[in-house]
Design an enzyme around this catalytic site. Structure first.
Site, PDB file in Angstrom:
ATOM      1  N   SER A 114       0.394  -1.264  -0.060  1.00  0.00           N
ATOM      2  CA  SER A 114       0.180  -0.307  -0.079  1.00  0.00           C
ATOM      3  C   SER A 114       0.949   1.398   0.068  1.00  0.00           C
ATOM      4  O   SER A 114       1.132   1.479  -0.967  1.00  0.00           O
ATOM      5  CB  SER A 114      -0.926  -0.004   1.424  1.00  0.00           C
ATOM      6  OG  SER A 114      -2.118   1.096   0.919  1.00  0.00           O
TER       7      SER A 114
ATOM      8  N   ASP B 296      -1.642   6.055  -3.406  1.00  0.00           N
ATOM      9  CA  ASP B 296      -0.656   5.708  -3.343  1.00  0.00           C
ATOM     10  C   ASP B 296      -0.500   4.584  -3.880  1.00  0.00           C
ATOM     11  O   ASP B 296      -1.322   4.594  -4.892  1.00  0.00           O
ATOM     12  CB  ASP B 296      -1.234   5.341  -1.468  1.00  0.00           C
ATOM     13  CG  ASP B 296      -2.651   4.281  -1.450  1.00  0.00           C
ATOM     14  OD1 ASP B 296      -3.201   4.092  -1.876  1.00  0.00           O
ATOM     15  OD2 ASP B 296      -3.145   3.221  -0.554  1.00  0.00           O
TER      16      ASP B 296
ATOM     17  N   ASP C  52      -0.930   1.281  -4.325  1.00  0.00           N
ATOM     18  CA  ASP C  52      -1.928   0.195  -5.320  1.00  0.00           C
ATOM     19  C   ASP C  52      -3.410   0.641  -5.491  1.00  0.00           C
ATOM     20  O   ASP C  52      -4.530   0.277  -5.565  1.00  0.00           O
ATOM     21  CB  ASP C  52      -2.300  -0.759  -3.505  1.00  0.00           C
ATOM     22  CG  ASP C  52      -3.090  -0.770  -2.236  1.00  0.00           C
ATOM     23  OD1 ASP C  52      -3.039   0.533  -1.654  1.00  0.00           O
ATOM     24  OD2 ASP C  52      -3.937  -1.418  -1.792  1.00  0.00           O
TER      25      ASP C  52
ATOM     26  N   ASP D  40      -6.027   1.999  -3.402  1.00  0.00           N
ATOM     27  CA  ASP D  40      -6.816   1.586  -2.673  1.00  0.00           C
ATOM     28  C   ASP D  40      -7.382   3.359  -1.540  1.00  0.00           C
ATOM     29  O   ASP D  40      -8.871   4.055  -1.395  1.00  0.00           O
ATOM     30  CB  ASP D  40      -6.831   0.821  -1.592  1.00  0.00           C
ATOM     31  CG  ASP D  40      -5.982   0.943  -0.603  1.00  0.00           C
ATOM     32  OD1 ASP D  40      -4.937   1.840  -0.362  1.00  0.00           O
ATOM     33  OD2 ASP D  40      -5.921   0.380   0.975  1.00  0.00           O
TER      34      ASP D  40
END
Length: 449
Positions: free
Chosen positions: A96, A233, A235, A237
């Site tokens: 992440s 960020d 990934d 999400d």
């Protein structure tokens, strides 16, 4: 919290705690837990992604589970692909917003929600036992590749439509969002200017999308006279937003605005957030027919409550939003599309942001050895209830005491040896007084523990 799984799956430095051997065992444990079926797997842009992903795939195949490898993929795309291909679970290889030397393994349910702590504990028990299912040579799983990006964009465009076209600057932080977010915005009819969009595991900026890390995005928005800046960020999400004046919109303000927009779009209902979210959200959504429910920190807790209450929207004050009408996976890319639709319907972001009440929020971290946390929290609870004149108490994740014009949250960190204090008050003077008192109380509790 388990030995390997933290608040957001497994997340460790590559080749230290997170090794190919560990990843192989996670794959075997997940395959044994599922007992068959299909798993979708994707990875973010980290250099160690292929190593970890290949090991997880090997483990899954060895138990007789079929695998669909969607390659480089933001977490939202994994969540979408699970439903698209009617898979039984999903895995994202990601750390992440952590620095590039980290990587991680996060597991998703068939409905797009992350595995709950209870499910992760079951995986750990299988992992620790080493009692893995071993498929004979004739029954090992099959591996195929797929690219669900086109379907994702087509489905998203059914949900979000614009009447006008906008200039959007997108900073994907060299993460996995770079292969999807700019393309969705373009298909919505916007002019897209991309920053840090080459998907490299050598990140140009800090991955957490905050005011500091997005200074280049803010400059680009001003220079290009853009309508909005959107960032993700590693990934994707999460979402961070810069307004049309080139100012970072604080997480709490953005959370309130989008929650309010979802109430306008879908009608009154429940908004789910976490115990560290402030009063601005309640005050902003109440007139729009919103009722705020607070839960533990972490996207799985938010998704769980959304599913239970049939909520309209869920989000954390970290830029993690869950749009249940779309999916129970946190999705910064779809969130970006929603921000554009909100601007299209309601006007410039700089103007909208003025409508959200601003209060004074203070945060403190106090060192606390992990082994002292449980006892320290018992003492904090006992002493805080005596020391503060409070009206409400929430104790689902730490201790949150609140009054009509302030609240304080005492909470042990899930990832570091620290105790966190978060508080909010209507004035700076009140906030500082509360923090001084809270810090003294916590330090005494840690000494006594």
């Amino acid at each position: 919290m388990g030995k390997y799984f933290g608040t957001s799956g497994i997340r460790e430095v590559f080749n230290e705690k997170l090794t190919p051997e560990l990843a192989l065992k996670v794959g075997k444990a997940l395959g044994t837990y599922l007992g068959g079926g299909t798993v979708v797997i994707g990875e973010d842009t980290r250099t160690s992604g292929d190593v970890i992903k290949s090991a997880v795939i090997s483990g899954l195949l060895s138990t007789g589970v079929d695998v669909i490898d969607i390659g480089l993929a933001p977490t939202p795309l994994t969540g979408f692909a699970i439903k698209l291909y009617e898979a039984d679970a999903g895995v994202t290889i990601t750390a992440s917003h952590n620095p590039p030397e980290y990587n991680g393994i996060k597991v998703w349910q068939a409905n797009g929600m992350a595995y709950t702590p209870e499910m992760e504990n079951e995986l750990e028990a299988i992992f620790e036992s080493g009692n893995f299912k071993k498929a004979p040579w004739s029954e090992i799983g099959t591996l195929r590749t797929a690219d669900p990006r086109e379907e994702y964009i087509n489905e998203a465009l059914k949900f979000v439509q614009l009447e006008n076209s906008y200039t959007v600057v997108l900073d994907t932080g060299n993460g996995a969002g770079s292969i999807l977010s700019p393309y969705l915005q373009r298909e919505m009819g916007n002019r897209v200017i991309s920053l840090n969009s080459h998907p490299s595991g050598f990140f140009v900026r800090e991955l957490e999308p905050n005011a500091e890390s997005l200074s280049a995005l803010a400059k680009a928005v001003r220079a290009m006279k853009a309508d909005v800046g959107i960032a993700h960020d590693g990934d994707a999400d999460r979402i961070g937003v810069v307004d049309d004046e080139g100012k970072f919109v604080e997480y709490e303000v953005m959370l309130s605005l989008i929650a309010g927009y979802m109430l306008r779009k879908f009608g009154k209902g429940k908004i789910v957030t976490t115990v560290d979210a402030g009063f601005a959200l309640d005050d902003y959504v109440r007139p729009l027919g919103g009722e705020v429910i607070r839960t533990r920190v972490g996207d799985v807790a938010v998704a769980d409550e959304l599913a239970r209450h049939g909520g309209v929207f869920g989000g954390e004050p970290s830029g993690t939003w869950i749009i249940p009408q779309w999916n129970l996976t946190p999705d910064g890319i779809f969130a970006g599309a929603l921000v554009l639709e909100m601007i299209d319907r309601l006007g410039p972001l700089s103007e909208l942001a003025k409508e959200v009440p601003r209060y004074v929020t203070l945060r403190a971290k106090i060192p606390c050895p992990n082994e002292k946390k449980a006892r320290a929290m018992e003492i904090i609870r006992r002493e805080a209830l005596k020391a503060f004149d409070y009206e409400g108490l929430i104790d689902i994740d730490g201790i949150r005491i609140e009054n009509s014009d302030w609240w304080i949250l005492f909470r042990p960190s899930g990832t570091e040896p620290i105790m966190r204090i978060t508080l909010e008050a209507h004035t700076e003077e009140k906030a500082k007084k509360l923090m001084e008192k809270a810090e003294r109380l916590v330090k005494r509790a840690i000494e006594e523990a």
